[in-house]
Design a protein around this motif. Structure first.
Motif, PDB file in Angstrom:
ATOM      1  N   LEU A  15      20.669 -21.796 -20.539  1.00  0.00           N
ATOM      2  CA  LEU A  15      20.151 -23.031 -19.929  1.00  0.00           C
ATOM      3  C   LEU A  15      20.939 -23.403 -18.672  1.00  0.00           C
ATOM      4  O   LEU A  15      20.536 -24.263 -17.912  1.00  0.00           O
ATOM      5  CB  LEU A  15      20.222 -24.166 -20.962  1.00  0.00           C
ATOM      6  CG  LEU A  15      19.501 -25.465 -20.652  1.00  0.00           C
ATOM      7  CD1 LEU A  15      17.999 -25.229 -20.431  1.00  0.00           C
ATOM      8  CD2 LEU A  15      19.700 -26.473 -21.782  1.00  0.00           C
ATOM      9  N   GLY A  16      22.061 -22.733 -18.461  1.00  0.00           N
ATOM     10  CA  GLY A  16      22.867 -22.988 -17.264  1.00  0.00           C
ATOM     11  C   GLY A  16      23.649 -24.278 -17.329  1.00  0.00           C
ATOM     12  O   GLY A  16      23.864 -24.927 -16.314  1.00  0.00           O
ATOM     13  N   THR A  17      24.084 -24.663 -18.521  1.00  0.00           N
ATOM     14  CA  THR A  17      24.727 -25.965 -18.662  1.00  0.00           C
ATOM     15  C   THR A  17      26.199 -25.862 -19.067  1.00  0.00           C
ATOM     16  O   THR A  17      26.813 -26.859 -19.426  1.00  0.00           O
ATOM     17  CB  THR A  17      23.935 -26.829 -19.669  1.00  0.00           C
ATOM     18  OG1 THR A  17      24.422 -28.148 -19.662  1.00  0.00           O
ATOM     19  CG2 THR A  17      24.001 -26.261 -21.069  1.00  0.00           C
ATOM     20  N   ALA A  47      14.213 -20.933 -21.313  1.00  0.00           N
ATOM     21  CA  ALA A  47      14.694 -21.874 -20.292  1.00  0.00           C
ATOM     22  C   ALA A  47      13.793 -21.842 -19.062  1.00  0.00           C
ATOM     23  O   ALA A  47      13.524 -22.875 -18.443  1.00  0.00           O
ATOM     24  CB  ALA A  47      16.136 -21.534 -19.915  1.00  0.00           C
ATOM     25  N   MET A  50      10.900 -24.151 -18.903  1.00  0.00           N
ATOM     26  CA  MET A  50      11.139 -25.595 -18.791  1.00  0.00           C
ATOM     27  C   MET A  50      10.568 -26.181 -17.504  1.00  0.00           C
ATOM     28  O   MET A  50      10.290 -27.371 -17.417  1.00  0.00           O
ATOM     29  CB  MET A  50      12.639 -25.894 -18.850  1.00  0.00           C
ATOM     30  CG  MET A  50      13.289 -25.681 -20.199  1.00  0.00           C
ATOM     31  SD  MET A  50      12.503 -26.642 -21.505  1.00  0.00           S
ATOM     32  CE  MET A  50      11.448 -25.422 -22.262  1.00  0.00           C
TER      33      MET A  50
ATOM     34  N   VAL B 184      19.090 -34.020 -23.577  1.00  0.00           N
ATOM     35  CA  VAL B 184      20.159 -33.142 -23.070  1.00  0.00           C
ATOM     36  C   VAL B 184      19.573 -31.912 -22.385  1.00  0.00           C
ATOM     37  O   VAL B 184      20.108 -31.433 -21.372  1.00  0.00           O
ATOM     38  CB  VAL B 184      21.151 -32.698 -24.182  1.00  0.00           C
ATOM     39  CG1 VAL B 184      21.931 -33.873 -24.715  1.00  0.00           C
ATOM     40  CG2 VAL B 184      20.471 -31.952 -25.296  1.00  0.00           C
ATOM     41  N   ILE B 185      18.466 -31.426 -22.903  1.00  0.00           N
ATOM     42  CA  ILE B 185      17.861 -30.243 -22.274  1.00  0.00           C
ATOM     43  C   ILE B 185      17.298 -30.601 -20.902  1.00  0.00           C
ATOM     44  O   ILE B 185      17.438 -29.841 -19.938  1.00  0.00           O
ATOM     45  CB  ILE B 185      16.791 -29.636 -23.206  1.00  0.00           C
ATOM     46  CG1 ILE B 185      17.494 -28.953 -24.384  1.00  0.00           C
ATOM     47  CG2 ILE B 185      15.907 -28.645 -22.455  1.00  0.00           C
ATOM     48  CD1 ILE B 185      16.590 -28.424 -25.447  1.00  0.00           C
ATOM     49  N   ALA B 188      20.155 -31.015 -18.484  1.00  0.00           N
ATOM     50  CA  ALA B 188      20.713 -29.709 -18.119  1.00  0.00           C
ATOM     51  C   ALA B 188      19.797 -28.991 -17.146  1.00  0.00           C
ATOM     52  O   ALA B 188      20.242 -28.497 -16.104  1.00  0.00           O
ATOM     53  CB  ALA B 188      20.924 -28.867 -19.378  1.00  0.00           C
ATOM     54  N   TYR B 189      18.504 -28.953 -17.460  1.00  0.00           N
ATOM     55  CA  TYR B 189      17.599 -28.143 -16.639  1.00  0.00           C
ATOM     56  C   TYR B 189      17.265 -28.829 -15.315  1.00  0.00           C
ATOM     57  O   TYR B 189      17.393 -28.245 -14.247  1.00  0.00           O
ATOM     58  CB  TYR B 189      16.316 -27.834 -17.415  1.00  0.00           C
ATOM     59  CG  TYR B 189      15.434 -26.867 -16.657  1.00  0.00           C
ATOM     60  CD1 TYR B 189      15.664 -25.494 -16.712  1.00  0.00           C
ATOM     61  CD2 TYR B 189      14.406 -27.319 -15.842  1.00  0.00           C
ATOM     62  CE1 TYR B 189      14.889 -24.612 -15.994  1.00  0.00           C
ATOM     63  CE2 TYR B 189      13.621 -26.443 -15.103  1.00  0.00           C
ATOM     64  CZ  TYR B 189      13.867 -25.092 -15.189  1.00  0.00           C
ATOM     65  OH  TYR B 189      13.104 -24.215 -14.462  1.00  0.00           O
TER      66      TYR B 189
END
Lengths: 277, 241
Positions: A15-17, A47, A50, B184-185, B188-189
């Motif tokens: 997710l790159g977090t 991901a 998204m 949170v997703i 993050a994205y």
């Protein structure tokens, strides 16, 4: 690491977090464990979906025409501006001719300077290839060396196109007190998502030591890194891929131990530049 | 909002229904094979052919790709940047990049839609950071996930239908997540935030954020796995699609 911690690390990586230290942990795991690499690939596919969660908004209709017009203009990129002297001379007055000639001369000088700089960089690339050919002739395992050489030739071709890209940005690296005569040039192409770093007069490194080149974004996050050992020539070229969409703002070249996986200086910095715009 | 799912058989969707109506229909996500799976694969092949045509300077191919994906690119950029002018700039940059460097897309590594989404997101995040225009997610005046696509159709209706199906699936999967995991997703994205930054922003412990990411991503994977298995180069350990 528990299975849950492992899953959290890999899913977050996809997710790159993750923050920088966790990225290192994840990449170490991915390199050492094919199952982890597979799991990350699956999460990355999720991901990537998204983007479809963004509310749909359409760009203004005029943007389409703007993009197409820009594309048509850029299909035959002009390398440098040239003054149409033949058209100007008949119609211009003497004063205008003199002014235009002055501008033309300045542009010509700039063009010559650009070409000299470009030629110097390309010469470094060619010389590096020549040294590799010499090494191939003496190699105990020519087939392996040939494979390596083919890879290097591909890199050279990419580097040549980046150096020749009129839209690429270029900067001289600033030597530190530890440089001992070393200099370097950095060229980055947004369209190629890659940088070419040419280093000159590098001091030989000790056993198990390398020079590491690290590219950072404006917040100091590592974008890309690679290492090299001077091959005995006065100039060494390195092609470094950068992630799509990233924009390097700083470059640091430092000496480090080969065993070190640190992307940031843990040895003397020899060349650097910050805040490239 | 989350009414229980009922039934296990396939539901036939009216193909001419507005997207907003389709989005109201719920179904068991992982049990019903997508009716548009073949369309997706065909579209992916067409995309790859269009990108290949760019190498021959065929502006028509760029026009088709623009008609297919400009709304997606613009939407992602706008979601990240919250600024129409910047989102337009990013959209233009993304398509010009495709035009200049078509070889940077490798069909063997995945679908074009995934690639262009990733490029758009990364470019937008880069712009967001550069312009220091990051805004707090709670400042938004609308729920970006629950507000479903409602604007006019694109310039490639057949492709839009395929995209709408995928979009609906992703929206449903996101909507089914608990709020905390979805937040949170999204941060993050679309926000480009690290877990540490998310923890600072939400005030939750870092460990809690990590757990939410893990559980949220796992649920999304379970809900959307058939979408990624249909893509070229996608994983498929189910014995086929």
């Amino acid at each position: 690491m528990t299975p849950e911690e492992r899953e959290a690390l890999l899913a977050s990586y996809a997710l790159g977090t993750l923050s920088a230290p966790d990225v290192d942990d994840a990449e170490r795991l991915i390199r050492s464990d094919p199952a982890a690499a597979d799991e990350v690939a699956r999460y990355q596919e999720i991901a990537e979906l998204m983007a479809l969660a963004a509310p749909v908004r359409r760009p203004p209709p005029e943007l389409r025409a703007r993009v197409m017009e820009a594309a048509k203009r850029s299909s035959k990129p002009r390398r440098r501006w040239r003054v149409p002297v033949a058209r100007i001379l008949p119609a211009a007055s003497l004063a205008v001719i003199a002014a235009v000639a002055g501008i033309w001369a300045v542009n010509l000088q700039q063009e010559l300077d650009d070409l000299r700089e470009e030629a110097a960089l390309l010469t470094a690339v060619v010389e590096a290839d020549a040294r590799r050919l010499d090494q191939l002739a003496l190699a105990p395992n020519p087939e392996r060396e040939l494979t390596l050489l083919e890879t290097q030739v591909q890199e050279t071709q990419s580097a040549t196109s980046i150096i020749g890209d009129p839209e690429a940005e270029s900067a001289e690296l600033v030597p530190t007190e530890a440089a001992h005569g070393a200099t370097g040039t950095y060229t980055w192409s947004d369209s190629a998502d890659a940088a070419v770093v040419v280093l000159r007069n590098l001091q030989p490194v000790g056993f198990l030591e390398v020079y590491r080149i690290t590219l950072l974004d404006r917040w100091g996050n590592v974008i890309a890194t690679d290492s090299l050992v001077p091959d005995g020539g006065s100039e060494t070229m390195k092609l470094i891929q950068t992630p799509a969409g990233s924009w390097p703002q700083s470059v640091v070249v430092f000496a480090t131990n080969q065993a070190s996986d640190s992307e940031l200086p843990d040895g003397p910095v020899i060349l650097e530049i910050y805040g490239i715009e | 909002m989350n009414e229980p799912r009922t039934g296990t058989g396939p539901i036939v969707f009216p193909t001419d229904a507005p997207i907003t109506e389709l989005a109201q229909i719920r179904r068991p996500l992982s049990r019903v094979p997508s009716k548009t799976a073949e369309d997706r694969l065909r579209r992916a092949e067409e995309d790859a052919a269009l990108v290949a045509a760019l190498a021959k300077d065929e502006v028509g191919a760029l026009e088709q790709l623009y008609d297919r994906y400009s709304a997606l690119v613009f939407s992602v950029a706008l979601r990240v940047l919250h600024d129409h002018a910047l989102a337009e700039d990013v959209t233009q940059e993304v398509f010009l990049r495709i035009w200049r460097q078509p070889a940077s897309f490798d069909p063997a590594r995945g679908r074009f839609i995934s690639w262009i989404s990733s490029v758009a997101r990364n470019r937008a995040l880069d712009e967001q950071r550069r312009m220091s225009r990051r805004r707090r997610a709670e400042d938004q005046d609308e729920d970006p996930v629950l507000r479903l696509p409602a604007e006019g159709r694109g310039d490639d209706p057949a492709h839009e239908a395929v995209l709408a199906d995928e979009r609906r699936r992703v929206h449903e999967a996101m909507r089914d997540l608990p709020d905390a995991q979805r937040t949170v997703i999204e941060l993050a994205y679309f926000g480009g935030l690290t877990q540490t930054e998310i923890a600072e922003r939400t005030g939750d412990p870092l460990g809690t954020i990590k757990t939410r990411v893990r559980l949220g991503m796992r649920k999304l994977r379970e809900a959307l796995t058939d979408l990624v298995e249909q893509r070229p180069g996608g994983h498929d350990d189910s014995g086929g699609t």
